[in-house]
Design a protein around this motif. Structure first.
Motif, short mmCIF file in Angstrom:
data_model
loop_
_atom_site.label_atom_id
_atom_site.label_comp_id
_atom_site.label_asym_id
_atom_site.label_seq_id
_atom_site.Cartn_x
_atom_site.Cartn_y
_atom_site.Cartn_z
N ALA A 161 36.82 41.48 52.72
CA ALA A 161 36.92 41.38 51.26
C ALA A 161 36.98 39.92 50.82
CB ALA A 161 38.16 42.12 50.77
N ALA A 162 37.63 39.08 51.60
CA ALA A 162 37.78 37.67 51.24
C ALA A 162 36.44 36.94 51.20
CB ALA A 162 38.73 36.97 52.21
N VAL A 163 35.48 37.40 52.01
CA VAL A 163 34.17 36.74 52.05
C VAL A 163 33.09 37.57 51.37
CG1 VAL A 163 34.75 35.48 54.14
CG2 VAL A 163 33.66 37.72 54.34
N GLY A 164 33.51 38.60 50.62
CA GLY A 164 32.56 39.41 49.88
C GLY A 164 31.69 40.30 50.75
N ASP A 171 36.61 48.49 46.35
CA ASP A 171 37.15 47.48 45.46
C ASP A 171 38.34 46.80 46.13
OD1 ASP A 171 37.80 46.02 43.04
OD2 ASP A 171 39.40 47.49 42.72
N PRO A 172 38.31 45.49 46.35
CA PRO A 172 39.39 44.80 47.06
C PRO A 172 40.76 45.03 46.43
CG PRO A 172 37.50 43.35 46.88
CD PRO A 172 37.18 44.57 46.06
N ALA A 173 40.86 44.95 45.11
CA ALA A 173 42.15 45.11 44.44
C ALA A 173 42.71 46.52 44.68
CB ALA A 173 42.02 44.84 42.95
N HIS A 174 41.83 47.51 44.65
CA HIS A 174 42.29 48.88 44.89
C HIS A 174 42.70 49.07 46.35
CE1 HIS A 174 42.73 53.17 44.21
NE2 HIS A 174 42.04 53.38 45.32
N LEU A 175 41.96 48.45 47.28
CA LEU A 175 42.32 48.55 48.69
C LEU A 175 43.70 47.94 48.95
CD1 LEU A 175 39.05 47.72 50.68
CD2 LEU A 175 40.26 49.92 50.57
N VAL A 176 43.98 46.79 48.33
CA VAL A 176 45.30 46.17 48.51
C VAL A 176 46.38 47.11 48.02
CG1 VAL A 176 46.81 44.32 47.69
CG2 VAL A 176 44.48 43.78 48.43
N TRP A 177 46.19 47.69 46.85
CA TRP A 177 47.19 48.65 46.32
C TRP A 177 47.34 49.84 47.28
CZ3 TRP A 177 46.30 53.80 44.85
CH2 TRP A 177 47.40 54.44 44.30
N GLN A 178 46.21 50.34 47.78
CA GLN A 178 46.25 51.51 48.67
C GLN A 178 46.95 51.18 49.98
OE1 GLN A 178 42.36 53.08 49.51
NE2 GLN A 178 43.16 55.09 50.07
N PHE A 179 46.62 50.04 50.59
CA PHE A 179 47.27 49.66 51.84
C PHE A 179 48.77 49.43 51.61
CE2 PHE A 179 43.10 47.59 53.56
CZ PHE A 179 42.53 48.85 53.64
N ILE A 258 46.87 38.20 48.97
CA ILE A 258 46.73 39.17 50.06
C ILE A 258 45.29 39.25 50.56
CG2 ILE A 258 46.93 41.62 50.66
CD1 ILE A 258 49.34 41.75 48.76
N VAL A 259 44.35 39.31 49.65
CA VAL A 259 42.95 39.40 50.05
C VAL A 259 42.53 38.16 50.84
CG1 VAL A 259 40.57 39.37 49.19
CG2 VAL A 259 42.23 40.97 48.21
N ASN A 260 43.00 37.01 50.43
CA ASN A 260 42.63 35.77 51.11
C ASN A 260 43.50 35.46 52.31
OD1 ASN A 260 40.33 34.34 49.55
ND2 ASN A 260 41.69 35.08 47.92
N ARG A 261 44.34 36.41 52.71
CA ARG A 261 45.11 36.38 53.95
C ARG A 261 45.98 35.14 54.07
NH1 ARG A 261 45.80 40.25 54.19
NH2 ARG A 261 45.89 40.89 56.35
N ARG A 262 46.69 34.82 52.98
CA ARG A 262 47.52 33.62 52.95
C ARG A 262 48.97 33.86 53.34
NH1 ARG A 262 45.39 32.73 47.11
NH2 ARG A 262 43.36 31.74 47.44
N LEU A 263 49.45 35.11 53.23
CA LEU A 263 50.88 35.36 53.32
C LEU A 263 51.28 35.97 54.66
CD1 LEU A 263 51.55 36.87 49.76
CD2 LEU A 263 51.64 34.46 50.49
N LEU A 264 52.28 35.34 55.29
CA LEU A 264 52.92 35.90 56.47
C LEU A 264 54.34 36.29 56.11
CD1 LEU A 264 51.82 33.40 59.28
CD2 LEU A 264 50.91 35.70 58.88
N ILE A 265 54.81 37.39 56.69
CA ILE A 265 56.17 37.83 56.39
C ILE A 265 57.17 37.01 57.21
CG2 ILE A 265 56.32 39.64 58.16
CD1 ILE A 265 57.63 41.37 55.87
#
Length: 282
Positions: A161-164, A171-179, A258-265
């Protein structure tokens, strides 16, 4: 589109074979039947003509940690025309299905009868014939494998999703919500070395791009089918410095992180109460 139909062998026939031949499970019966069918296909051929077992899973060519465990969305074909579908949340077998190849499932949903989780093709794991399921059950590591398979799929999907590179119907935004919703329902402890797929109250995340820390306080919206905005404390460095400011992180920015994979817990530790922070202005 492929059609899915009820398995060829009825439950009563499978149970009869299981009892007669002393199989340990329904899976063992079906594997034996499939093996017999495959051998029969080549019975009239010379021994050297019998093909070697295929080692590659019928997936859409992803680089995955398992050859015979695949999230349903990535499966392009069913090994020997049979799918064993499993719930990654509780480790329950959902169904045995027969399917035509190539497999094309734009929509597939099912409810786990054990944990009552509603699952779709982004969270159902297909187990193929080559996976040593009985050994994994004995070793009590099947559910760990199911989780690792799904975590890997979610991570790679958001990388795409980050690279299209997602399919047009995703839809990336919907996938993030779903995950994010699945992660809450499964109550999984997210791996510290994998960028997160959700955003939850009470967690602390490190932005790997800026080295900032985000301490999530509470949601400030109630979206039904999209990510919420959150009240949080932002720290320029280690939160133990207590140098933080309270602000609102809007839902669009949450999704972008989240889509751009920036966050680590970050692991939470007991620490003294934080001092009052600057509240956001309105």
């Amino acid at each position: 589109m492929a059609t899915i139909r009820v398995r060829d062998w009825t439950k009563e026939q499978i149970e009869k074979i299981r009892d007669t031949e002393s199989h340990s499970s329904h899976d063992s019966v079906i594997k034996s039947l499939l093996k017999d069918r495959k051998l029969a296909k080549y019975a009239d051929d010379a021994p050297e003509a019998i093909p070697e077992p295929e080692s590659d899973s019928l997936t859409n060519d992803p680089d995955t940690p398992f050859d015979d465990l695949t999230v349903l969305c990535e499966l392009s074909g069913a090994d020997n025309g049979v799918l064993f579908l499993w719930c990654p949340s509780c480790g329950n077998e959902l169904a045995h299905l027969t399917a035509d190849n190539p497999l094309g499932l734009s929509v597939f949903e099912i409810e786990c009868q054990r944990c009552l989780t509603h699952l779709d093709r982004h969270a159902i794991v297909a187990i193929e014939i080559g996976y040593p399921i009985e050994q994994k059950l004995v070793e009590d590591c099947l559910q760990d494998d199911l989780k690792e398979c799904v975590v890997d799929y979610w991570d790679r999907t958001l990388d795409d999703a980050a690279v299209g590179a997602l399919d047009d119907d995703l839809d990336p935004a919907h996938l993030v919500w779903q995950f994010d919703q699945y992660l809450r329902q499964f109550s999984w402890e997210w791996p510290a070395d994998v960028p997160v797929v959700g955003f939850a109250t009470g967690e602390t995340y490190r932005n790997t791009t800026t080295d900032e820390y985000l301490d999530v306080i509470e949601p400030v919206s109630e979206n039904r089918n999209a990510m919420d905005s959150f009240k949080m404390r932002r720290y320029a460095g280690d939160p133990e410095t207590h140098d933080g400011e309270t602000e609102i992180l809007d839902s669009t920015t949450v999704v972008d992180h989240i889509v751009n994979r920036r966050l680590l817990i970050e692991a939470r530790s007991d620490s003294p109460s934080l001092p009052e922070s600057t509240e956001p202005t309105t």
